[in-house]
Enzyme design. Sequence first.
Site, PDB file in Angstrom:
ATOM      1  N   CYS A  70       0.786  -1.248   0.000  1.00  0.00           N
ATOM      2  CA  CYS A  70       0.000   0.000   0.000  1.00  0.00           C
ATOM      3  C   CYS A  70       0.814   1.293   0.000  1.00  0.00           C
ATOM      4  O   CYS A  70       0.749   2.075  -0.951  1.00  0.00           O
ATOM      5  CB  CYS A  70      -0.944   0.035   1.200  1.00  0.00           C
ATOM      6  SG  CYS A  70      -2.069  -1.366   1.313  1.00  0.00           S
ATOM      7  N   HIS A 126      -2.007   6.408   2.084  1.00  0.00           N
ATOM      8  CA  HIS A 126      -2.012   5.318   3.053  1.00  0.00           C
ATOM      9  C   HIS A 126      -2.451   5.878   4.408  1.00  0.00           C
ATOM     10  O   HIS A 126      -2.014   6.972   4.795  1.00  0.00           O
ATOM     11  CB  HIS A 126      -0.613   4.697   3.144  1.00  0.00           C
ATOM     12  CG  HIS A 126      -0.563   3.468   4.001  1.00  0.00           C
ATOM     13  ND1 HIS A 126      -1.327   2.363   3.733  1.00  0.00           N
ATOM     14  CD2 HIS A 126       0.137   3.187   5.119  1.00  0.00           C
ATOM     15  CE1 HIS A 126      -1.089   1.443   4.654  1.00  0.00           C
ATOM     16  NE2 HIS A 126      -0.203   1.914   5.502  1.00  0.00           N
TER      17      HIS A 126
HETATM   18 CA   LIG Z   1      -3.295  -2.027  -0.674  1.00  0.00          CA
END
Ligand SMILES: [Ca+2]
Length: 487
Positions: A70, A126
């Site tokens: 991510c 994120h």
């Molecule tokens: Ca992800």
Amino acid sequence: MTARLLVLFAALGLHALAAERPNVLFIAIDDQNDWIGCLGGNPQALTPNIDALAKSGTLFTNAHCQAPICNPSRSSVLTGLRPSTTGIHGLTPGIRAVARTKDVVTLPQSFTRAGWKTFTCGKIYHDGSLAQKDRSAEFNTWGPAPSLGSPAARVAKLPGSPIRAMDWGPLPGGDEDTADYQISSAAIKALHESPADKPFFIACGFRLPHVPIFAPQKWFDLHPLDQLELPAIQEDDRKDTPLFSWHLHWKLPEPRLSALRQTGEWKSLVRAYLAGTTFMDDQVGRLLAALQKSGRADNTIVVLWSDHGWHLGEKLITGKNTLWERSTHVPLIFAGPGIAKDARCPHAVELLDIYPTLLDLTAQPARPELEGHTLIPQLRDATASREWPAITTHNQGNHSVRNDRWRYIRYADGSEELYNELADPHEWKNLASDPATAGLRGELAKWLPKVDVPMAPGSTQRTLSYDPATHTAVWEGKVIDPSELDP
Ligand SMILES: [Ca+2]
């Protein structure tokens, strides 16, 4: 000039301006691999809304993330820089805590500064990667970002003490109770509230099918357990992959395939992933329907992408953190004014290309520091050729080079893999040990990043480093002992 004519000219001028400054609806999905109907990664995938979006625009059938995790992937998309350039490889740090990216103009920031009304909801950056004080410089308005919920009692039966997120199954309650429904609703509200005299940039980040994968029962009913087919795997698939390939996903919360089999959870996970994807697709559909209703669809660029893929047993693992197709191959769709409809671009492209492409589509000046390449030629004609392969990096020294036919992987210790994607789409046969492929490997290796900096200070989680002098690999701060290999 009469007052009426002046009004007419002003109206025409405004119209021309609007056409040059289209709105952008920027839709991100979390951990979504190519199990999308129009991508064909799994024939059981049920995604009518994303399929319809692809039909209304250009689908990139060979798009890849720059990092299979991510924070590094999203940081790359939003800064337009490779992980190998920034050193952002772990779940921390965020971009404003890294010297190389502290002052870069991000994609949303570019729109905010150029006068778009910018809004974000759900997961775009994120979670937790931007300090509160840095947020308003990115987007004008930050909407809700609810987390995925799960029932009080664990549903999936996994061995040991798995982290709370490693869970999946049907959720009691209705659609409205879920994070993705609320995220879609927040984007719809922002759409309705967008001022008519300003272009908007609305970023909507869905959470499913990231774990924990819960959705109301009816979405699971669309994927009946007794008809479910498991992904094709080869039991000895890892026999011809280097030991170092295990180091990239050395200790993960995501279970190995062996653990899923021992607990009888493999089918439940596959079903939950398909159900979570179908539910998320429905939320994409709600948002796109609202865009149509708003009357602004004709002047709105829609871009849909996922930060990276996910294994569901392939190569004997689940999760991301690999340089293989299941981890790197992602959906990428552009639709809107000036973009070819019902088009499929087969060429390897990168998520890094989103930033320069959106600048071009919205008549903003190019930024020479960006490392991606505009997709304008492919958005006009999907067969237009393209020079560059797609590069994916997972920690310093580990890279994959993917072009239209081949995937070449080089790990930090020098070990290699080579796959013929047309003849071997499952990547079951590593051709790197065949001396006859030496020339080809050398050609592909020329694309490996020339800049490849060590991980940024403050890097934590999923970090891997390698010291060639001592042949020591370190995973999340601990020296890897290969005798601990737990396939
Ligand atoms: Ca992800």
